[in-house]
Design a protein around this motif. Structure first.
Motif, PDB file in Angstrom:
ATOM      1  N   GLN A  70       0.807  -1.221   0.000  1.00 52.48           N
ATOM      2  CA  GLN A  70       0.000   0.000   0.000  1.00 52.48           C
ATOM      3  C   GLN A  70       0.840   1.270   0.000  1.00 52.48           C
ATOM      4  N   VAL A  71       1.898   1.302   0.794  1.00 54.41           N
ATOM      5  CA  VAL A  71       2.750   2.492   0.852  1.00 54.41           C
ATOM      6  C   VAL A  71       3.371   2.770  -0.512  1.00 54.41           C
ATOM      7  N   ALA A  72       3.884   1.740  -1.167  1.00 58.32           N
ATOM      8  CA  ALA A  72       4.482   1.917  -2.491  1.00 58.32           C
ATOM      9  C   ALA A  72       3.441   2.394  -3.496  1.00 58.32           C
ATOM     10  N   ILE A  73       2.246   1.863  -3.414  1.00 60.56           N
ATOM     11  CA  ILE A  73       1.177   2.246  -4.335  1.00 60.56           C
ATOM     12  C   ILE A  73       0.825   3.718  -4.166  1.00 60.56           C
ATOM     13  N   PHE A  74       0.727   4.175  -2.946  1.00 55.39           N
ATOM     14  CA  PHE A  74       0.381   5.581  -2.701  1.00 55.39           C
ATOM     15  C   PHE A  74       1.465   6.513  -3.240  1.00 55.39           C
ATOM     16  N   ILE A  75       2.718   6.200  -2.976  1.00 56.88           N
ATOM     17  CA  ILE A  75       3.810   7.039  -3.480  1.00 56.88           C
ATOM     18  C   ILE A  75       3.807   7.045  -5.000  1.00 56.88           C
ATOM     19  N   TYR A  76       3.670   5.866  -5.589  1.00 57.63           N
ATOM     20  CA  TYR A  76       3.710   5.727  -7.039  1.00 57.63           C
ATOM     21  C   TYR A  76       2.589   6.522  -7.701  1.00 57.63           C
ATOM     22  N   LEU A  77       1.371   6.343  -7.228  1.00 63.34           N
ATOM     23  CA  LEU A  77       0.226   6.992  -7.866  1.00 63.34           C
ATOM     24  C   LEU A  77       0.282   8.511  -7.722  1.00 63.34           C
ATOM     25  N   ALA A  78       0.612   8.994  -6.546  1.00 61.45           N
ATOM     26  CA  ALA A  78       0.667  10.443  -6.350  1.00 61.45           C
ATOM     27  C   ALA A  78       1.754  11.075  -7.214  1.00 61.45           C
ATOM     28  N   ASP A  79       2.891  10.382  -7.365  1.00 59.64           N
ATOM     29  CA  ASP A  79       3.958  10.893  -8.226  1.00 59.64           C
ATOM     30  C   ASP A  79       3.564  10.831  -9.701  1.00 59.64           C
ATOM     31  N   LEU A  80       2.725   9.867 -10.052  1.00 56.13           N
ATOM     32  CA  LEU A  80       2.311   9.700 -11.443  1.00 56.13           C
ATOM     33  C   LEU A  80       1.401  10.845 -11.901  1.00 56.13           C
ATOM     34  N   PHE A  81       0.696  11.450 -10.953  1.00 55.76           N
ATOM     35  CA  PHE A  81      -0.230  12.538 -11.279  1.00 55.76           C
ATOM     36  C   PHE A  81       0.113  13.779 -10.452  1.00 55.76           C
ATOM     37  N   PRO A  82       1.284  14.378 -10.690  1.00 48.32           N
ATOM     38  CA  PRO A  82       1.724  15.502  -9.866  1.00 48.32           C
ATOM     39  C   PRO A  82       0.816  16.727  -9.969  1.00 48.32           C
ATOM     40  N   ASN A  83       0.117  16.866 -11.090  1.00 51.49           N
ATOM     41  CA  ASN A  83      -0.737  18.041 -11.255  1.00 51.49           C
ATOM     42  C   ASN A  83      -1.924  18.047 -10.304  1.00 51.49           C
ATOM     43  N   ALA A  84      -2.218  16.887  -9.710  1.00 48.66           N
ATOM     44  CA  ALA A  84      -3.296  16.837  -8.717  1.00 48.66           C
ATOM     45  C   ALA A  84      -2.884  17.521  -7.417  1.00 48.66           C
ATOM     46  N   GLY A  85      -1.590  17.741  -7.242  1.00 50.39           N
ATOM     47  CA  GLY A  85      -1.105  18.484  -6.074  1.00 50.39           C
ATOM     48  C   GLY A  85      -1.070  17.703  -4.786  1.00 50.39           C
ATOM     49  N   LEU A  86      -1.077  16.377  -4.865  1.00 56.22           N
ATOM     50  CA  LEU A  86      -1.117  15.572  -3.649  1.00 56.22           C
ATOM     51  C   LEU A  86       0.235  15.007  -3.256  1.00 56.22           C
ATOM     52  N   THR A  87       1.301  15.441  -3.936  1.00 59.94           N
ATOM     53  CA  THR A  87       2.638  14.979  -3.573  1.00 59.94           C
ATOM     54  C   THR A  87       3.626  16.124  -3.689  1.00 59.94           C
ATOM     55  N   PRO A 148      -4.004  21.426   9.888  1.00 57.07           N
ATOM     56  CA  PRO A 148      -5.086  20.430   9.867  1.00 57.07           C
ATOM     57  C   PRO A 148      -4.697  19.101   9.203  1.00 57.07           C
ATOM     58  N   TYR A 149      -3.567  19.107   8.471  1.00 59.78           N
ATOM     59  CA  TYR A 149      -3.109  17.886   7.813  1.00 59.78           C
ATOM     60  C   TYR A 149      -1.720  17.516   8.334  1.00 59.78           C
ATOM     61  N   LEU A 150      -1.208  16.396   7.881  1.00 62.60           N
ATOM     62  CA  LEU A 150       0.105  15.933   8.347  1.00 62.60           C
ATOM     63  C   LEU A 150       1.199  16.968   8.082  1.00 62.60           C
ATOM     64  N   LEU A 151       1.104  17.652   6.943  1.00 60.31           N
ATOM     65  CA  LEU A 151       2.113  18.645   6.587  1.00 60.31           C
ATOM     66  C   LEU A 151       1.603  20.060   6.781  1.00 60.31           C
ATOM     67  N   GLY A 152       0.704  20.226   7.734  1.00 65.82           N
ATOM     68  CA  GLY A 152       0.179  21.564   8.020  1.00 65.82           C
ATOM     69  C   GLY A 152      -1.056  21.857   7.190  1.00 65.82           C
ATOM     70  N   GLU A 153      -1.018  22.952   6.447  1.00 66.79           N
ATOM     71  CA  GLU A 153      -2.176  23.372   5.671  1.00 66.79           C
ATOM     72  C   GLU A 153      -2.338  22.582   4.376  1.00 66.79           C
ATOM     73  N   ARG A 154      -1.340  21.817   4.024  1.00 69.68           N
ATOM     74  CA  ARG A 154      -1.307  21.158   2.717  1.00 69.68           C
ATOM     75  C   ARG A 154      -1.746  19.705   2.803  1.00 69.68           C
ATOM     76  N   MET A 155      -2.808  19.366   2.089  1.00 71.52           N
ATOM     77  CA  MET A 155      -3.239  17.971   2.035  1.00 71.52           C
ATOM     78  C   MET A 155      -2.413  17.233   0.987  1.00 71.52           C
ATOM     79  N   THR A 156      -2.013  16.012   1.317  1.00 72.99           N
ATOM     80  CA  THR A 156      -1.257  15.169   0.398  1.00 72.99           C
ATOM     81  C   THR A 156      -1.849  13.764   0.379  1.00 72.99           C
ATOM     82  N   ALA A 157      -1.269  12.920  -0.477  1.00 70.54           N
ATOM     83  CA  ALA A 157      -1.696  11.523  -0.520  1.00 70.54           C
ATOM     84  C   ALA A 157      -1.520  10.842   0.833  1.00 70.54           C
ATOM     85  N   ALA A 158      -0.559  11.302   1.618  1.00 71.11           N
ATOM     86  CA  ALA A 158      -0.350  10.720   2.952  1.00 71.11           C
ATOM     87  C   ALA A 158      -1.597  10.880   3.817  1.00 71.11           C
ATOM     88  N   ASP A 159      -2.316  11.961   3.626  1.00 77.70           N
ATOM     89  CA  ASP A 159      -3.525  12.187   4.426  1.00 77.70           C
ATOM     90  C   ASP A 159      -4.652  11.241   4.022  1.00 77.70           C
TER      91      ASP A 159
END
Length: 213
Positions: A70-87, A148-159
């Motif tokens: 699961q961890v690898a999948i989350f990193i991979y997918l978020a990096d694959l779609f950087p324009n979504a702003g989740l990584t 409010p999120y793990l990295l402060g104001e910024r929501m990421t795939a980690a959240d």
């Protein structure tokens, strides 16, 4: 995106694979579901064991390759779609903390909650992957309290990963329903992607149960 570029998510409803499906929705990623009826044991059949020898979901297929864990999948997918702003990008100062908390989920949180759920005596602190349960959870609580999120104001795939996990583990009483955890999980579970997947899972799980009945 070509047919070969579409992502295949190997999936079963109301499992940890739901997090990966929610992430795909958040990313707006073109994907197809390869649904396994785990109640019928399809995850243990040879066809799927050739995909993931552990017989677990999620797994994804993309460009002729398989990604499990699961961890690898989350990193991979978020990096694959950087324009979504989740990584965070590779040169972003928050890339390190982002990876830290994603890895923390797999290396510390999951072993700890499984030990707690199974009522197993944890290994001594010096040999445990997560020190001890209270220390592991306390570090997470301290980070989330900055919100409010793990990295402060910024929501990421980690959240997405953590919000779904905390929602499940609080539901089963493995993680205490502290205000900081409940508020954090609510930020993810109130999102439309989570609501869509959850509703679809209810119907899919009912179909699987009926097929086994």
């Amino acid at each position: 995106m070509t047919t070969d570029d579409r992502i295949t998510l190997y999936y079963s409803p109301q499992t940890r694979a739901a997090g990966a499906r929610i992430l795909l929705e958040e990313l707006g990623a073109p994907h197809d579901l390869h649904v396994l009826n785990m109640k019928a044991g399809e995850q243990r059949k040879a066809d799927y064991l050739a995909i993931n020898p552990l017989g677990k979901v999620p797994a994804i297929g993309h460009r002729g390759q398989i990604v499990t864990e699961q961890v690898a999948i989350f990193i991979y997918l978020a990096d694959l779609f950087p324009n979504a702003g989740l990584t965070p990008a590779l040169d972003d100062a928050m890339r390190g903390p982002y990876l830290r908390w994603i890895a923390y989920y797999g290396s510390s949180f999951e072993p700890a909650v499984i030990d707690r759920f199974m009522k197993r005596e944890p290994a001594p602190v010096t040999q445990s992957p997560y020190a001890d349960y209270d220390t592991m959870l306390g570090a997470l609580e301290q980070q989330l309290a900055k919100g409010p999120y793990l990295l402060g104001e910024r929501m990421t795939a980690a959240d997405v990963l953590w919000g779904v996990a905390l929602n499940w583990t609080m539901m089963f009483g493995v993680v205490p329903r502290k205000d900081v955890f409940a508020r954090y999980a609510e930020r993810i579970t109130s999102r439309s992607a989570f609501q869509r997947v959850t509703a679809a899972d209810v119907d899919m799980a009912a179909q699987h149960a009926a097929a086994c009945g």
